[in-house]
Design a protein around this motif. Sequence first.
Motif, mmCIF file in Angstrom:
data_model
loop_
_atom_site.group_PDB
_atom_site.id
_atom_site.type_symbol
_atom_site.label_atom_id
_atom_site.label_comp_id
_atom_site.label_asym_id
_atom_site.label_seq_id
_atom_site.Cartn_x
_atom_site.Cartn_y
_atom_site.Cartn_z
ATOM 1 N N UNK A 65 0.514 -1.740 0.457
ATOM 2 C CA UNK A 65 -0.259 -0.144 -0.036
ATOM 3 C C UNK A 65 0.690 1.299 0.120
ATOM 4 N N UNK A 66 1.921 1.057 0.489
ATOM 5 C CA UNK A 66 2.547 2.733 1.002
ATOM 6 C C UNK A 66 3.363 2.418 -0.666
ATOM 7 N N UNK A 67 3.991 1.708 -0.990
ATOM 8 C CA UNK A 67 4.074 1.817 -2.488
ATOM 9 C C UNK A 67 3.419 2.572 -2.953
ATOM 10 N N UNK A 68 1.647 2.133 -3.386
ATOM 11 C CA UNK A 68 1.227 2.344 -4.065
ATOM 12 C C UNK A 68 1.074 3.974 -4.140
ATOM 13 N N UNK A 69 0.597 4.213 -2.716
ATOM 14 C CA UNK A 69 0.437 5.587 -2.333
ATOM 15 C C UNK A 69 1.844 6.257 -2.535
ATOM 16 N N UNK A 70 2.749 6.411 -2.701
ATOM 17 C CA UNK A 70 3.669 6.874 -3.222
ATOM 18 C C UNK A 70 4.282 6.923 -4.276
ATOM 19 N N UNK A 71 3.667 6.248 -5.394
ATOM 20 C CA UNK A 71 3.951 6.501 -6.899
ATOM 21 C C UNK A 71 2.334 7.126 -7.641
ATOM 22 N N UNK A 72 1.172 6.425 -6.653
ATOM 23 C CA UNK A 72 0.256 7.316 -7.003
ATOM 24 C C UNK A 72 -0.184 8.708 -6.965
ATOM 25 N N UNK A 73 -0.043 8.633 -5.750
ATOM 26 C CA UNK A 73 -0.030 10.175 -4.669
ATOM 27 C C UNK A 73 0.879 11.441 -5.665
#
Length: 119
Positions: A65-73
Motif C-alpha cells: 500500500x505504501x508503494x502504491x500511495x507514493x507512486x499514485x499520490x
Amino acid sequence: MQEEAPSPRSLVFGAPLLRLLAINLAAGVSLAVLLVGGLLLLNPGRLRDLILADHAPGVALGLLLFGFIVTLGSSTMGTAIMAMGQQQTDGGPRRGRGRLVAQRVAAMAPTQGRAASDA
C-alpha cells in the motif's frame, strides 16, 4: 477585542497551493487503496494467498500500500502542478487550438567539400 491566532490547520489548508496538493494526494491515496483492494480481490498470480500465508501479512500489505500511495499520490500531485499553467476553457479541450504555420527554412550546403577546399 482580541483576534484569535489562526490555527495551523487553517494556515495549511488556507494556502491554495497546499490545498491543491492535499486534495490531489487524497485522490492518489484513495486510488492506491482501491487498487490494492482490487489486487487482493482478483488475486492475480495468487498474490492474496501469498500475502495471507505469511506470519505477518500486515507488513506485506502495508509495504504494498505504501508503494502504491507514493507512486499514485506523487503522480496525481505532479499532474496537478503541471496543469496549473493551462487555461481552462468552457466547452473546448484544455490544450490550446494549435495550428500549423508554414515557415521557410534556408537550405544548408554540405560542409565537407567546402572545408577540404578551404584548407
